[in-house]
Write an enzyme that holds these catalytic residues in place. Sequence first.
Site: not given
Lengths: 337, 655
Positions: B409, B453, B469
């Site tokens: 991520c 994250h 995201d």
Amino acid sequence: MAAVKTPAGTLLFAPLTAPFQRRYQRWLRRRLPPARVITLEQRRLFIFPTRAGFFFMLALLVMLLAAINYQNNMAYGLTFWLAMLFVVAVHFTHGNLLRLTVVAVSARSAFPGQRAEFRLQLRGTQRRGHCGVRLLWPESEAFVDVPPGADVTVNLFLPVTSRGWFVPPRLTIASVYPLGLLRCWSYAQLDMRALVWPKPLTPPSAVITDASSSGAGDANQSGNDDFLGFRDYREGDSLRRVDWRGWAREQPLQTRVLASPQSTHHWLDWAHFPQGDTEQRLSWLCWLALHYDAQGQVYGLRLPTVTIEQGTGPRHLEAVLTALALYGVSDRPRGAL
Amino acid sequence: MPQQAMPPLAMTWLMASLVMVMLPHVPRMPLWILLVYALAALWRLQMLRARLPMPAVAIRLLCGLGGALLVWLRFGTLIGLEPMVAVLLVATGLKLLEAVRLRDGYVLVCLGLFLAITQFLFSQSLPLVLWIMLSSVLLVTALILLNQTPGTRLSYRQPLLALRMLALAVPMMVALFLLFPRIDPLWSLPSRIGQGSTGMSDVLSPGSVSRLARSADVAFRAQFVDEVPSPSERYWRGMVLNRFEGGAWRRTDMRQLPPNEQTVFSPDRLSAAIRYRVIMEPSQQRWLYGLPYAQSNSPGVVASPDNHLLLQEPITGQFAYDVETWLGVRVDQALSPWRRDYEQQLPPGLNPRTRAWVAANGATTPRQFIDRVLAYFRTEPFYYTLEPPPIADEDFVDRFVFDTRRGFCEHYAYAFVVMMRMAGIPARVVGGYLGGEYNPVNNTLIVRQFDAHAWAEVWLAGEGWRRVDPTAAVAPERVSLGLEAALADDPGFLASSPLSAYRFKGIGLINWLRLRYDAVAWRWQAFVVGFDSDRQIRVLQSWFGELRPGWFVMVLFGSALLVLLPLTWWMHRVRRAPSPLATERRFAVIAEQLAQRGMARGPAEPPLRFLKRVRHYLEKNDPLLLELEQAVAALYQTPAQFNSGSVELKVQHSR
């Protein structure tokens, strides 16, 4: 008066503290009167932290400071838990001695310089028993457990010094069980006393011959060899003359009868010793009594106040020694008790 | 009191219980300290068997100084929790060597209790507390063993007594715990050293998040008052990283902001509030996590101008705070010129290929451009993986977007924000956690380290800051199902938590137990470990109404009495003392026994005379004689003075 040990450091202030000490002793006597059977009730028990207890409290304080400074709830919890354990320990330590019964069983006679045996009995009156009980006299102590529902007999030996009645000092009964952080104790003035015989002293040699009755010169003969026969054992016979071998063969207890020459009948007479003072005279008479008894001779005692007919054997000796021990001694010398 | 020796049984027991107390310290301490203790214990055992002498004072002193020196060499200091514990452990080992007197036993027990306290400075978890409680029972048992009469054997009685005493202390302990005022620290004490921070770091570089996926440790738990938000809404916002420097995204220090930028903007709330309570595990960092956008009135919690929560001090122990969250908000509809400029800054010259791509794919609106980038991530062969090929290049984005195309991520968020800023759109990286396991037992989300994250926030005119995201474009299951589903076969996942109960959640019973236990641990953290002065006042007010200082004292003493009075009654229950009649009966029984042995008491013979007569026929230590003496002594309340018949014996002793 019961001897109370005072630390050396307090001697300096003795003149100042003496009145208080006396008052304290009087108070203790009133609060804890002498008795044969003493049960440690609530009002007789004292309790105070030991050195280890104070150390433990100091440790708790440090732990509390750590808890506060680190704002740590578990550290708080543990500290409080242990602090409350201390409170619970007060109860357990107190309960450990509570209703323990001390019985003055017997006291045995002794010569000065010896240790007289005092027999005490500890009796548990609680279901859980009493652990780690310490009996303390200045020169004698015992450390025992009293199991639940059982009696424990403890023999303590105290040195005796002078003729007459010896009353033991106040007994301290103490225990730090179970945690050792607190000491619970009580004083017991046990109503018991031991008879102290006169100190045996060899009389001047001239006196021995003077003191012995007619037919002197036979004094050193033992006479034990002239065996005549057996008769049934009678109370007061010397154990040395009991026919143990026969008894071992399961025959009735019998005593050997020995031919005692007439000349071995003696009088221990107070009047024979005009030269010594009272204690000396008694010591000499005491020595003679032991001497004649050892040789199995017949002897009697003549004191100004009491006369004991001629006789032999341990009970006779005991009667003679008792008379000597109590000569000039009132039966209740320590009226203070 | 004379100096008394320590009973050997107590010594060995103490050694074992000290091992119990220090065991949880083992992973924190250098190995040689344990060796010191083991050696000292072995030596002491040999001393008990008289095979080895006690080491001389000089040697013990040298060992002590040497130990302190080694601790200093190991930690570089003696001030600090770990070195202090290390010194305490060495001291305990050496004290063991010279512990021969009874009083040394008490010192060792107190040292053990200190060690127990130090355990709590590292952790206050439920298992540790149970362990220390067990150790305390052992230490109290050691105290009991110290005070037994010599020759007493070890049995279940001593531990049982310790347990009983400690159990009786519990109610008063609880009362004290509730009522003892929680005062502020009196002075500051050394805290833990060499303690690496855990969890999300405030520097986002490639690999900084993926390393967390190796651990199943709990980062925090959140208990919701009402319903738990859906998985795709579980973005736990931690920190805003809006400064690009040295190849990494960093946060901006509040003090470096211009004064008029330091105010906290209150967003427009468009939905009802979600309330929950978070308990953070110690992270040694200042970040608190909350769903966007969170507000908290808990003491010590501050809101930053970037609308996230933080603490003034790093979190060294569990920290609990209450949060209110509004999922529907509009934040920063108007951006100040300074802010707009600041959120677009990028070092010039880096990543020329990306810059060219951004120029070629220019769009009319920011929204269009965002969609274009996300579509590029979705359609080109990008992969979501824990172990991407390392990129050691200044032009990280170029290499990632056009060459390797494998990343976690942080790679996607990193590249996405760089691309946004190149296009002139204010954007920033946000670090935190995504997801959380739902525990139905207590309506809690358990967020673990592998949930860490990173995502992006983009400012859009009229809408304010919007969450984007980019990972969701590559691996949508990461958002909807969690990391586990997205990375099921990746070997790096949970690599450093091989025994975590989380791994066995496929087994029904274990999973049920695991969730139950987690609920208990939550209660423990929330109500016991987190019990502070606020909570204390609230609890007491709910019980007693308005609080007055006198109340504290009264309740404290009242609760003490409540426990002590029954205890006193219970211990002092009167058991009937033997009555005079019982004494008579006792004597009669003994006389009967003697009669069977041929020594009958004469009619109306006084007991004392009977005793004197019988004594000549019995051995001195005959138990029956002793009993008779006692019975007679109890009958007569007169001075005990019976002359013995064994005069001969005495004569032999006299000179």
